[in-house]
Design a protein around this motif. Structure first.
Motif, PDB file in Angstrom:
ATOM      1  N   CYS A   8     -26.604   8.955   5.869  1.00 15.93           N
ATOM      2  CA  CYS A   8     -26.185   9.971   4.897  1.00 15.93           C
ATOM      3  C   CYS A   8     -27.346  10.897   4.517  1.00 15.93           C
ATOM      4  O   CYS A   8     -28.126  10.603   3.615  1.00 15.93           O
TER       5      CYS A   8
ATOM      6  N   GLU B 294     -27.306  11.923  -1.446  1.00 14.13           N
ATOM      7  CA  GLU B 294     -26.275  11.567  -2.423  1.00 14.13           C
ATOM      8  C   GLU B 294     -24.959  12.305  -2.182  1.00 14.13           C
ATOM      9  O   GLU B 294     -23.870  11.736  -2.353  1.00 14.13           O
TER      10      GLU B 294
ATOM     11  N   MET C 286     -21.425  10.296  -1.380  1.00 17.40           N
ATOM     12  CA  MET C 286     -20.174  10.535  -2.113  1.00 17.40           C
ATOM     13  C   MET C 286     -19.065  10.959  -1.161  1.00 17.40           C
ATOM     14  O   MET C 286     -17.926  10.486  -1.248  1.00 17.40           O
ATOM     15  N   ARG C 287     -19.374  11.864  -0.235  1.00 16.49           N
ATOM     16  CA  ARG C 287     -18.352  12.316   0.721  1.00 16.49           C
ATOM     17  C   ARG C 287     -17.788  11.158   1.527  1.00 16.49           C
ATOM     18  O   ARG C 287     -16.565  10.994   1.659  1.00 16.49           O
TER      19      ARG C 287
ATOM     20  N   ALA D 112     -17.929   7.942   0.894  1.00 18.10           N
ATOM     21  CA  ALA D 112     -17.211   7.003   0.028  1.00 18.10           C
ATOM     22  C   ALA D 112     -15.803   7.522  -0.259  1.00 18.10           C
ATOM     23  O   ALA D 112     -14.826   6.752  -0.262  1.00 18.10           O
ATOM     24  N   MET D 113     -15.667   8.829  -0.489  1.00 16.22           N
ATOM     25  CA  MET D 113     -14.346   9.417  -0.733  1.00 16.22           C
ATOM     26  C   MET D 113     -13.482   9.349   0.522  1.00 16.22           C
ATOM     27  O   MET D 113     -12.261   9.110   0.440  1.00 16.22           O
TER      28      MET D 113
ATOM     29  N   ARG E  73     -29.580   7.314  -7.579  1.00 16.76           N
ATOM     30  CA  ARG E  73     -28.279   7.933  -7.786  1.00 16.76           C
ATOM     31  C   ARG E  73     -27.287   7.515  -6.703  1.00 16.76           C
ATOM     32  O   ARG E  73     -26.087   7.357  -6.984  1.00 16.76           O
ATOM     33  N   SER E  74     -27.767   7.315  -5.468  1.00 13.46           N
ATOM     34  CA  SER E  74     -26.881   6.793  -4.424  1.00 13.46           C
ATOM     35  C   SER E  74     -26.338   5.430  -4.826  1.00 13.46           C
ATOM     36  O   SER E  74     -25.151   5.130  -4.640  1.00 13.46           O
TER      37      SER E  74
ATOM     38  N   ILE F 291     -23.628   5.895  -7.395  1.00 14.64           N
ATOM     39  CA  ILE F 291     -22.376   6.374  -6.787  1.00 14.64           C
ATOM     40  C   ILE F 291     -21.644   5.213  -6.117  1.00 14.64           C
ATOM     41  O   ILE F 291     -20.427   5.033  -6.307  1.00 14.64           O
TER      42      ILE F 291
ATOM     43  N   LYS G 282     -20.074   2.771  -8.624  1.00  9.13           N
ATOM     44  CA  LYS G 282     -18.841   3.290  -9.233  1.00  9.13           C
ATOM     45  C   LYS G 282     -17.685   3.273  -8.245  1.00  9.13           C
ATOM     46  O   LYS G 282     -16.549   2.934  -8.604  1.00  9.13           O
ATOM     47  N   MET G 283     -17.941   3.647  -7.014  1.00  7.98           N
ATOM     48  CA  MET G 283     -16.874   3.688  -6.016  1.00  7.98           C
ATOM     49  C   MET G 283     -16.403   2.284  -5.648  1.00  7.98           C
ATOM     50  O   MET G 283     -15.209   2.058  -5.413  1.00  7.98           O
TER      51      MET G 283
END
Length: 425
Positions: free
Chosen positions: A180, A211, A215-216, A218-219, A237-238, A241, A244-245
């Motif tokens: 990533c 990051e 996020m991409r 994970a989504m 921050r990664s 993320i 939370k995911m």
């Protein structure tokens, strides 16, 4: 051959226990596991004071074979693994040619039969030639023996292609391992964007580049239901993320490497290109975030991203040298020194992240201490002190920023399918 291991501290990572037990290996499998065994054996290993655990599984290794064998090959790479207590390695596809066809998978598996006894599991490419333009034939790669898909070394910038690959991977029950870093934000840049890049008057690789793609992907995992595994997480921050995911129930796992909880970007100022890795070494705040993610279970795996280069390549100026460091022979010692001996993590939690969890992610029947399973074992002295000396490595690569580092924890035996493939002398 029967091997009796006596009086060891046996780590059971699944139950989280450490028990004083004896262990009998027969016909390549764990035959008995109890206290006070007096079974007949061809070899007795006195393990008093030693730790016995499931063989380590490194799910992120660059063996450089085919095509880049001046850096490493399957024989030297598996020898390095054995020296480091690693009984299974998953090797990445960014070789030359790229592992994007069944023929390349078959080549690796055939070569591995002449290695150092360590299991080798090939990972196939996500896209042809790692170019991010055309997906590989994932079904054919799996039939040939690929256990996962990854364009590691390159980010898959095309979100539509990644989505299509994840849909196919879900049907095949294959994890996709994601590097990533948004290419447009990091290409040609050697170090983290921050105080060090400013001191050196260099464009940096910003944390947000990692990051955004974390996020991409994970989504995309949430949308497709596929299993996404985030490689070499390096920023706090990664970790946030991913935490939370994961709480949303997304099929998401991740790894980090010892360099990301040991070192910061300041290492560049003293070691130059030897400390150049992708993603780059970050800040002390990021190190804290990585440690927090390891402790609370957000980070599932400790891998190496073992990336050997020649001495000539790493001697180039910082902006011209390739990224990467070797890690197979130092990972356990660095992890024990940095996490266990500092009281940050217990042994079962460490072994779970270095054996059981990576095995589960890759669907490998490894990482367990129970009767009838293949006797893939690592035996180590957790308290033995030694100094990392790259000249003693079995790997062709000597590129490590940990040269001269005092560590605590030494592999004594590596056993694969009941055969000793490494013994410390």
């Amino acid at each position: 051959m029967k091997i009796l291991i006596q009086h060891g501290r046996v780590v059971h990572p699944v139950t989280g226990t450490v028990l004083l037990q004896d262990l009998l290996i027969e016909d390549g499998k764990i035959a008995l596991l109890d206290r006070g065994l007096n079974a007949q054996a061809d070899l007795v290993i006195p393990a008093s004071g030693l730790v016995v655990c499931p063989g380590l599984v490194d799910m992120h290794v660059h063996l450089r074979d085919p095509g880049l064998t001046y850096k490493e090959d399957i024989l030297t790479g598996t020898a390095a693994a054995a020296h480091g207590g690693v009984t299974s390695v998953a090797c990445m596809a960014n070789t030359s040619p790229v592992v994007d066809s069944p023929e390349q998978i078959e080549y690796i598996l055939n070569r591995a039969r002449f290695g150092s006894g360590v299991h080798v599991y090939p990972i196939g490419a996500v896209s042809m030639g790692l170019r991010g333009e055309e997906p590989t034939d994932a079904e054919a790669l799996k039939k040939a023996g690929a256990i996962a898909l990854s364009d590691d070394g390159c980010n898959v910038d095309n979100a539509n292609l990644m989505r299509d690959v994840l849909i196919r991977a879900r049907r095949l029950d294959m994890p996709v391992l994601c590097h990533c870093e948004d290419t447009s934000m990091v290409e040609g840049r050697a170090v983290n964007e921050g105080s060090v890049s400013r001191q050196l008057w260099l464009e940096g690789r910003p944390a947000i580049a990692e990051e955004l793609v974390v996020m991409r992907d994970a989504m995309l995992a949430e949308e497709t239901g596929a299993h996404v595994h985030i490689c070499h997480v390096s920023t706090a921050r990664s970790v946030d993320i991913i935490r939370k995911m994961k709480k949303k129930g997304i099929h998401l796992t991740c790894e980090t490497c010892p360099q990301y909880f040991w070192l910061t970007e300041d290492e560049i100022l003293t070691q130059g290109s030897m400390a150049r890795v992708n993603p780059p070494l970050r800040t002390s705040q990021d190190v804290k975030g990585i440690l927090a993610g390891l402790k609370d279970g957000t980070i599932d795996v400790i891998a190496t991203d073992h990336a050997p280069h020649s001495a000539e390549e790493k001697a180039r100026p910082l902006t011209k040298a390739p990224s990467g460091m070797v890690g197979l022979e130092t990972s356990l010692a660095l992890t024990l020194t940095g996490l266990y001996h500092t009281g940050k993590m217990e042994l079962p939690d460490i072994i779970r992240r270095m054996s059981t969890n990576p095995a589960d992610i890759l669907h490998l029947p490894k990482g367990r201490m129970s009767l009838g399973v293949a006797a893939d074992l690592t035996i180590f002295d957790p308290d033995q002190e030694w100094t990392i000396d790259p000249e003693q490595f079995a790997s062709k690569g000597r590129n490590t920023p940990f040269a001269g580092t005092q560590v605590k924890g030494r592999v004594k035996y590596t056993i694969v399918d009941g055969q000793i493939v490494y013994q410390d002398t």
